[in-house]
Design a protein around this motif. Structure first.
Motif, PDB file in Angstrom:
ATOM      1  N   SER A   1       0.870  -1.170   0.000  1.00  0.00           N
ATOM      2  CA  SER A   1       0.000   0.000   0.000  1.00  0.00           C
ATOM      3  C   SER A   1       0.912   1.227   0.000  1.00  0.00           C
ATOM      4  O   SER A   1       1.934   1.243  -0.687  1.00  0.00           O
ATOM      5  CB  SER A   1      -0.934  -0.041   1.203  1.00  0.00           C
ATOM      6  N   ALA A   2       0.584   2.260   0.737  1.00  0.00           N
ATOM      7  CA  ALA A   2       1.393   3.476   0.731  1.00  0.00           C
ATOM      8  C   ALA A   2       1.038   4.346   1.928  1.00  0.00           C
ATOM      9  O   ALA A   2      -0.058   4.234   2.498  1.00  0.00           O
ATOM     10  CB  ALA A   2       1.162   4.268  -0.557  1.00  0.00           C
ATOM     11  N   PHE A   3       1.964   5.219   2.301  1.00  0.00           N
ATOM     12  CA  PHE A   3       1.653   6.235   3.300  1.00  0.00           C
ATOM     13  C   PHE A   3       0.493   7.107   2.833  1.00  0.00           C
ATOM     14  O   PHE A   3      -0.247   7.660   3.640  1.00  0.00           O
ATOM     15  CB  PHE A   3       2.893   7.097   3.574  1.00  0.00           C
ATOM     16  N   GLY A   4       0.310   7.180   1.516  1.00  0.00           N
ATOM     17  CA  GLY A   4      -0.807   7.926   0.957  1.00  0.00           C
ATOM     18  C   GLY A   4      -2.161   7.415   1.396  1.00  0.00           C
ATOM     19  O   GLY A   4      -3.165   8.116   1.273  1.00  0.00           O
ATOM     20  N   ALA A   5      -2.226   6.186   1.922  1.00  0.00           N
ATOM     21  CA  ALA A   5      -3.468   5.649   2.466  1.00  0.00           C
ATOM     22  C   ALA A   5      -3.621   5.968   3.947  1.00  0.00           C
ATOM     23  O   ALA A   5      -4.618   5.580   4.557  1.00  0.00           O
ATOM     24  CB  ALA A   5      -3.518   4.134   2.261  1.00  0.00           C
TER      25      ALA A   5
ATOM     26  N   VAL B   1      12.437  -1.818   2.552  1.00  0.00           N
ATOM     27  CA  VAL B   1      11.034  -2.058   2.219  1.00  0.00           C
ATOM     28  C   VAL B   1      10.855  -3.516   1.795  1.00  0.00           C
ATOM     29  O   VAL B   1       9.903  -4.190   2.206  1.00  0.00           O
ATOM     30  CB  VAL B   1      10.555  -1.106   1.113  1.00  0.00           C
ATOM     31  N   ALA B   2      11.785  -4.024   0.989  1.00  0.00           N
ATOM     32  CA  ALA B   2      11.727  -5.427   0.576  1.00  0.00           C
ATOM     33  C   ALA B   2      11.861  -6.349   1.781  1.00  0.00           C
ATOM     34  O   ALA B   2      11.127  -7.348   1.913  1.00  0.00           O
ATOM     35  CB  ALA B   2      12.821  -5.712  -0.452  1.00  0.00           C
ATOM     36  N   ASP B   3      12.781  -6.035   2.677  1.00  0.00           N
ATOM     37  CA  ASP B   3      12.960  -6.836   3.884  1.00  0.00           C
ATOM     38  C   ASP B   3      11.685  -6.860   4.722  1.00  0.00           C
ATOM     39  O   ASP B   3      11.288  -7.902   5.248  1.00  0.00           O
ATOM     40  CB  ASP B   3      14.121  -6.275   4.703  1.00  0.00           C
ATOM     41  N   LEU B   4      11.016  -5.718   4.826  1.00  0.00           N
ATOM     42  CA  LEU B   4       9.774  -5.656   5.590  1.00  0.00           C
ATOM     43  C   LEU B   4       8.680  -6.496   4.928  1.00  0.00           C
ATOM     44  O   LEU B   4       7.874  -7.142   5.617  1.00  0.00           O
ATOM     45  CB  LEU B   4       9.321  -4.204   5.753  1.00  0.00           C
ATOM     46  N   HIS B   5       8.635  -6.515   3.605  1.00  0.00           N
ATOM     47  CA  HIS B   5       7.675  -7.377   2.917  1.00  0.00           C
ATOM     48  C   HIS B   5       7.906  -8.850   3.272  1.00  0.00           C
ATOM     49  O   HIS B   5       6.945  -9.597   3.505  1.00  0.00           O
ATOM     50  CB  HIS B   5       7.778  -7.196   1.404  1.00  0.00           C
ATOM     51  N   LEU B   6       9.171  -9.266   3.301  1.00  0.00           N
ATOM     52  CA  LEU B   6       9.450 -10.667   3.631  1.00  0.00           C
ATOM     53  C   LEU B   6       9.070 -10.981   5.075  1.00  0.00           C
ATOM     54  O   LEU B   6       8.516 -12.047   5.366  1.00  0.00           O
ATOM     55  CB  LEU B   6      10.924 -10.997   3.377  1.00  0.00           C
ATOM     56  N   ARG B   7       9.347 -10.058   5.976  1.00  0.00           N
ATOM     57  CA  ARG B   7       8.959 -10.270   7.375  1.00  0.00           C
ATOM     58  C   ARG B   7       7.436 -10.334   7.507  1.00  0.00           C
ATOM     59  O   ARG B   7       6.903 -11.176   8.248  1.00  0.00           O
ATOM     60  CB  ARG B   7       9.532  -9.147   8.246  1.00  0.00           C
ATOM     61  N   ALA B   8       6.745  -9.456   6.795  1.00  0.00           N
ATOM     62  CA  ALA B   8       5.288  -9.468   6.835  1.00  0.00           C
ATOM     63  C   ALA B   8       4.718 -10.727   6.179  1.00  0.00           C
ATOM     64  O   ALA B   8       3.616 -11.170   6.517  1.00  0.00           O
ATOM     65  CB  ALA B   8       4.740  -8.220   6.136  1.00  0.00           C
TER      66      ALA B   8
ATOM     67  N   ALA C   1      -0.343  -5.613   5.215  1.00  0.00           N
ATOM     68  CA  ALA C   1      -0.088  -4.471   4.331  1.00  0.00           C
ATOM     69  C   ALA C   1       1.174  -3.750   4.770  1.00  0.00           C
ATOM     70  O   ALA C   1       1.429  -3.593   5.968  1.00  0.00           O
ATOM     71  CB  ALA C   1      -1.267  -3.501   4.346  1.00  0.00           C
ATOM     72  N   VAL C   2       1.958  -3.324   3.788  1.00  0.00           N
ATOM     73  CA  VAL C   2       3.145  -2.500   4.028  1.00  0.00           C
ATOM     74  C   VAL C   2       2.865  -1.134   3.415  1.00  0.00           C
ATOM     75  O   VAL C   2       2.498  -1.047   2.236  1.00  0.00           O
ATOM     76  CB  VAL C   2       4.405  -3.130   3.400  1.00  0.00           C
ATOM     77  N   ASN C   3       3.031  -0.088   4.222  1.00  0.00           N
ATOM     78  CA  ASN C   3       2.709   1.278   3.792  1.00  0.00           C
ATOM     79  C   ASN C   3       3.979   2.127   3.799  1.00  0.00           C
ATOM     80  O   ASN C   3       4.286   2.782   4.796  1.00  0.00           O
ATOM     81  CB  ASN C   3       1.660   1.887   4.724  1.00  0.00           C
ATOM     82  N   PRO C   4       4.723   2.134   2.690  1.00  0.00           N
ATOM     83  CA  PRO C   4       5.973   2.903   2.663  1.00  0.00           C
ATOM     84  C   PRO C   4       5.735   4.403   2.494  1.00  0.00           C
ATOM     85  O   PRO C   4       4.778   4.837   1.839  1.00  0.00           O
ATOM     86  CB  PRO C   4       6.719   2.344   1.440  1.00  0.00           C
TER      87      PRO C   4
END
Length: 345
Positions: free
Chosen positions: A127-131, A230-237, A185-188
């Motif tokens: 997702s995004a910080f925009g959300a 961000v990629a690392d956080l996706h894998l953790r999530a 969801a990951v919100n960068p």
């Protein structure tokens, strides 16, 4: 132990998606990715090699477009996990809100249905910080966090509306029709870091424009994060049981004003940053410029706004430890120069 586990990463031509593919391959997973045209497979593989990975037969490609059901069943087949980062971008500078929103919402639902039908265990949505942080009044609590949602009744750009409504649609789908499939969801915030080729994100252009002599900085505030983190956080999530049903902001620290970003460049990358701006552009001048340049309209609601957001949850729950914002800024500049993608002295 991951060699028999297949992961689908949607939108394989994307900046974040390619770094997710690199992280997955480094961790031993097999990866399938989607592209709208298979003619771009060679380009994606070359970008991955720039990032230090020769994917070989551990990476396969499927043609699929978020605007159509075609290809998604094949893409998701046999995948235990799905990282969904593909997001349609309307062409032209004057796209209306519906051109942003409808494809994003429909695309999310299309991927979720395919993942559910394939028996995927979990989907991680980019997702995004925009959300989270758009449309709020100045008095709203700062810093923002994962409990916040963009206020669609405020002054919100079409892209931010699309991210908000698409993420909400994804959570609603899981609640009503998920049939046990999990979602995280990951919100960068603004994503920087090593560029892999000439097709890079809007956030990277912030650094490119500064290095190439942008005359002044608008009074805009943003968090920043390195794409590798961000990629690392996706894998953790994707893997941590504690991530199911949760949102995670990806930010490396307190937000910075654009003038502070320019200062980091001057202090840390030497002569190549000689042309970075030293002045702040008055808000009235930005508004005037936006009348002639529609591409600037998206930043008008951000002028002078504190956009600070906390990344504490990802650290606390998932043990995430991102690089500093300064390191992300420097890595971006150095990669642009290394690949000859920026015109500097």
């Amino acid at each position: 132990m991951n060699t028999n586990t297949q992961v689908l990463v949607t939108g394989g031509t994307g900046f974040i998606a390619q770094h997710c593919i690199i992280a997955l391959l480094d961790a031993g997973f097999r990866v399938r990715t989607t592209v709208r045209s298979l003619t771009r497979e060679g380009e994606v593989r070359e970008h991955l090699r720039t990032g230090g990975v020769d994917a070989g037969d551990r990476l396969t490609f499927v043609r699929a477009d978020l605007s159509s059901d075609l290809g998604w069943a094949d893409a998701a087949k046999g995948c235990t996990y799905v990282i969904h980062g593909a997001s349609p971008t309307p062409t032209g500078e004057k796209a209306n809100d519906d051109e942003w929103i409808r494809p994003a919402v429909d695309g999310n639902l299309r991927v979720l249905r395919a993942a559910r039908a394939a028996g995927a265990k979990r989907v991680v949505l980019t997702s995004a910080f925009g959300a989270i942080g758009a449309g709020h009044k100045a008095a709203h609590r700062r810093p923002f966090d994962e409990t916040d949602w963009t206020d669609l009744g405020g002054n919100v750009w079409g892209y931010q509306k699309s991210k908000t409504l698409a993420e909400r649609a994804a959570w609603d789908f899981i609640a009503r029709e998920g049939q046990g499939m999990e979602l995280a969801a990951v919100n960068p915030v603004a994503v920087l870091g090593p560029v892999l080729g000439a097709d890079f994100s809007h956030s990277i252009r912030i650094i490119k424009n500064m290095l190439e002599g942008q005359p002044a900085c608008p009074k805009v505030n943003s968090g920043f994060v390195d794409v590798r983190d961000v990629a690392d956080l996706h894998l953790r999530a994707m893997l941590d049981p504690a991530a199911a049903g949760e949102r995670f902001v990806a930010t490396a620290g307190d937000s910075l004003w654009m003038a502070e970003v320019a200062k980091v460049l001057r202090e840390r990358v030497g002569p190549i940053a000689a042309r970075t701006p030293r002045r702040v552009m008055p808000n009235w001048l930005v508004r005037l410029a936006a009348r002639r340049n529609p591409a600037l309209k998206g930043i008008l609601p951000l002028l002078g706004q504190d956009m600070n957001v906390s990344g504490a949850k990802a650290r606390r729950v998932l043990g995430w430890q991102p690089r500093s914002q300064g390191d992300a800024i420097v890595a971006t500049a150095e990669s642009l120069v290394r690949l000859g993608l920026v015109q500097v002295p």
